[in-house]
Design a protein around this motif. Structure first.
Motif, PDB file in Angstrom:
ATOM      1  N   TYR A  14     -26.873 -38.799 -18.791  1.00 27.73           N
ATOM      2  CA  TYR A  14     -25.838 -39.657 -19.322  1.00 27.73           C
ATOM      3  C   TYR A  14     -24.605 -39.519 -18.443  1.00 27.73           C
ATOM      4  O   TYR A  14     -24.132 -38.425 -18.188  1.00 27.73           O
ATOM      5  N   ALA A 169     -24.776 -40.132 -26.590  1.00 27.99           N
ATOM      6  CA  ALA A 169     -25.171 -38.799 -26.142  1.00 27.99           C
ATOM      7  C   ALA A 169     -24.542 -37.780 -27.083  1.00 27.99           C
ATOM      8  O   ALA A 169     -23.498 -38.039 -27.681  1.00 27.99           O
ATOM      9  N   SER A 442     -29.270 -37.280 -24.386  1.00 27.08           N
ATOM     10  CA  SER A 442     -29.048 -38.728 -24.407  1.00 27.08           C
ATOM     11  C   SER A 442     -29.816 -39.362 -25.558  1.00 27.08           C
ATOM     12  O   SER A 442     -30.749 -38.774 -26.111  1.00 27.08           O
TER      13      SER A 442
END
Lengths: 459, 151
Positions: A14, A169, A442
């Motif tokens: 992420y 996330a 994520s």
């Protein structure tokens, strides 16, 4: 160590650099939220909430719960054990702590926001069949949790974040470890004196020693209840602010001459209790003191010494006032000495194992013998209730008494914000680091592995 | 990986190997790079004098998140020597982390939260000393007893 294995290794990292992460540190007394990288949480709201007894509507935030209402019950989503009990409300309250001050509420759906209304009165065709947008889809979220949080609760945290809020996330940090790091220590014994719970967490090489984690109810609320018991014994009238309309000065110990507010229906007992708690907080901040040791308050001539210290005055919101001498020490003594705790039909005597010195001993007993002197040399004191004057001196004296040989060293940030919000600040710094992006779980990973991924990635 | 996600640059391991096998240095100071991505070698030294090393730690500087320089933190590997009464010399490299209590919270957090990464990257360390006040850097009073426990 959070070493991702082949199964849980980030599939696509992420890119957390572009948007600030949110940091949420939920406590029993307050819920703290803010953006990562900031020095203090911007949003600090009471964890108590109101629920209307007529239509079950929920009320969050300082303003909503402190105005007297005939039908507003005050509740708290946490259990006495320091684990979330009412998940639905906790999730709503946490969301409120973020959306009310930080991200703002989600925009009204384009069909209903008025901007797309057809002047001819016909509804415009919009791609309106999309799913209702979730409230926190923009920012990654870092949360803190108590060291005793069971696996089920940890999984529930990430489920709420991913499924109810739609965060892109997520990461979950142990508050004891974050507090140790924020104090500059990879290994430490963290003594966290909160409102509802005092905990002792051994952290060795950045890892929480789960077996050693101790918790007990001898915390801020316990001291409040000791004060209540002392007030009862001494016939001190505990009158919260909302009941008083105006007051006049009276002599010490004389009955109050205030005019009281009239309510058609008095607010419920839970409301009164919360308001009394605010008076007790003032009392704790201005009158109460821990006996600093050495030795217990009841030892030898210690009570005489305490008595010889100048008494402190306190005025109730209705003008009633008195000075408090020895009693201002007695209400905290139970934290360290169970035999000294005041007892009445509402306050059972604590056990020895619940006292702070006994918890420290129990925590150390679960740690490798070689590590003990090291941890005693790195005791980190945190939590708002540790601000009781004399607390650190007493803790130090107790530890010296129990462990005469190794060097004891307490570290407690003098800075109020750093001591009160140690875990939030720790999370804020971690979540702001460029290097941290590989730690986030994520959405994609969550979808693939399920909620149990927190067990693997957030140790 | 430590919880900060900060990694260890290869040069740290190389320097450590040189200290261990070739005795190329007496100590190595490590720091977190200015871009915050990894732990790098800050300085190496050959001085035999503990106080030279100690002074370097105490006077170190680190940057906070806004790039402002203040009280610093460092990790170090020091090659500890001890000569017994019979003239037997013991040498062992130990890890020392210097994160002073008066450093800013950003420095404390990043150094404490990244230390494990370094420790795991350097095999064979004989000691792990966590120093947070200058008294923890007194050789005879504090450091030596931790490194040479039974002497």
């Amino acid at each position: 160590m959070a070493v991702p294995n082949a199964n849980t290794a980030p599939l696509s990292e992420y890119a957390g650099d572009e948007v600030s992460a949110l940091v949420l540190d939920p406590g029993w007394s307050t819920t703290r939220a803010g953006f990562a990288g900031e020095d203090a949480p911007k949003s600090v709201i009471p964890t108590h909430y109101g629920v209307s007894s007529s239509d079950s509507r929920l009320f969050f935030g300082e303003n909503a719960i402190h105005s007297p209402q005939a039908n507003l019950q005050i509740k708290n989503p946490w259990s006495a054990d320091g684990i979330v009990e009412d998940w639905d409300t906790a999730a709503k309250l946490w969301e409120y702590s973020i959306t009310s001050r930080l991200t703002g509420p989600k925009p009204t759906h384009p069909e209903k926001n008025g901007l797309n209304d057809d002047p001819n009165g016909e509804a415009m065709e919009l791609d309106a069949q999309e799913e209702v947008e979730k409230p926190l889809t923009e920012n990654p979220l870092l949360m803190t949790e108590p060291g005793w949080n069971p696996v089920k609760a940890r999984e529930k945290y990430i489920e709420i974040a991913m499924e109810d809020w739609g965060v892109p996330a997520y990461w979950l940090g142990r508050s004891g470890v974050l507090a140790a790091f924020a104090a500059g220590k990879a290994s430490a014994l963290v003594v966290d004196v909160g409102a509802n719970i005092t905990s002792v967490t051994p952290v060795v090489d950045g890892i929480m020693m789960k077996k050693g984690v101790q918790k007990s109810p001898l915390a801020g609320n316990f001291v409040s209840n000791q004060i209540r018991a002392m007030f009862k014994q001494n016939q001190v009238p505990l009158t919260p602010h909302y009941m008083v309309s105006s007051k006049t000065a009276v002599d010490a110990g004389a009955p109050s001459q205030a005019t009281y507010k009239k309510f058609e229906t008095a607010p419920p007992a839970s409301y009164r209790r919360l308001q009394e708690e605010r008076v007790l907080t003032e009392f704790k901040e201005s009158v109460v003191q821990c006996w600093t040791g050495p030795g217990k308050l009841s030892n030898g001539t210690n009570e005489e010494i305490a008595k010889s210290q100048p008494p402190r005055p306190f005025e109730m919101p209705d003008g009633w006032n008195q000075v408090f001498g020895l009693d201002r020490f007695k209400v905290t003594e139970g934290l360290f000495d169970e035999t000294a705790a005041l007892e009445d039909d509402e306050n059972a005597k604590p056990t020895k194992a619940q006292t702070i010195p006994a918890m420290i001993q129990a925590a150390l007993n679960q740690v490798d013998v070689d590590q003990r002197p090291h941890l005693l040399n790195n005791v980190v004191v945190t939590g708002a209730s540790s601000f009781l004057p004399g607390f650190n001196d007493r803790l130090n004296a107790e530890l010296q008494g129990m462990y005469p040989s190794p060097r004891i060293r307490l570290s407690a940030p003098g800075n109020t914000i750093e001591r009160k919000y140690a875990s939030w600040i720790g999370g804020s710094i971690l979540g702001s680091l460029g290097s941290f992006h590989q730690m986030w779980i994520s959405k994609k990973e969550y979808d693939e592995h399920g909620a149990n991924i927190v067990e693997k990635r957030c140790k | 990986m430590a919880q900060s996600g900060i990694k260890v640059a290869a040069e740290c391991v190389t320097a450590y190997e040189e200290l261990k096998s070739k005795k190329a240095f007496r100590f190595i100071l490590f720091k977190i790079s200015d871009d915050g991505k990894e732990i790098v070698v800050d300085e190496t030294g050959k001085e035999d004098d503990w106080d030279v090393f100690r002074e370097k730690l105490i006077s170190s500087k680190s940057k906070d998140k806004r790039g402002k320089e203040g009280v610093g933190a460092r990790y170090a590997v020091y090659d500890f020597h001890h000569t017994s009464g019979e003239g037997i010399v013991q040498e062992k490299p130990g890890l020392l982390s210097w994160i002073p209590d008066d450093a800013g919270v950003f420095v404390k957090m990043t150094y404490a939260g990244s230390k494990e990464a370094l420790k795991m990257a350097l095999p064979g360390l004989a000691a792990d000393i966590q120093a947070s006040a200058t008294e923890d850097l007194e050789y005879e009073g504090s450091v030596r007893p931790k490194v040479f426990k039974r002497l």
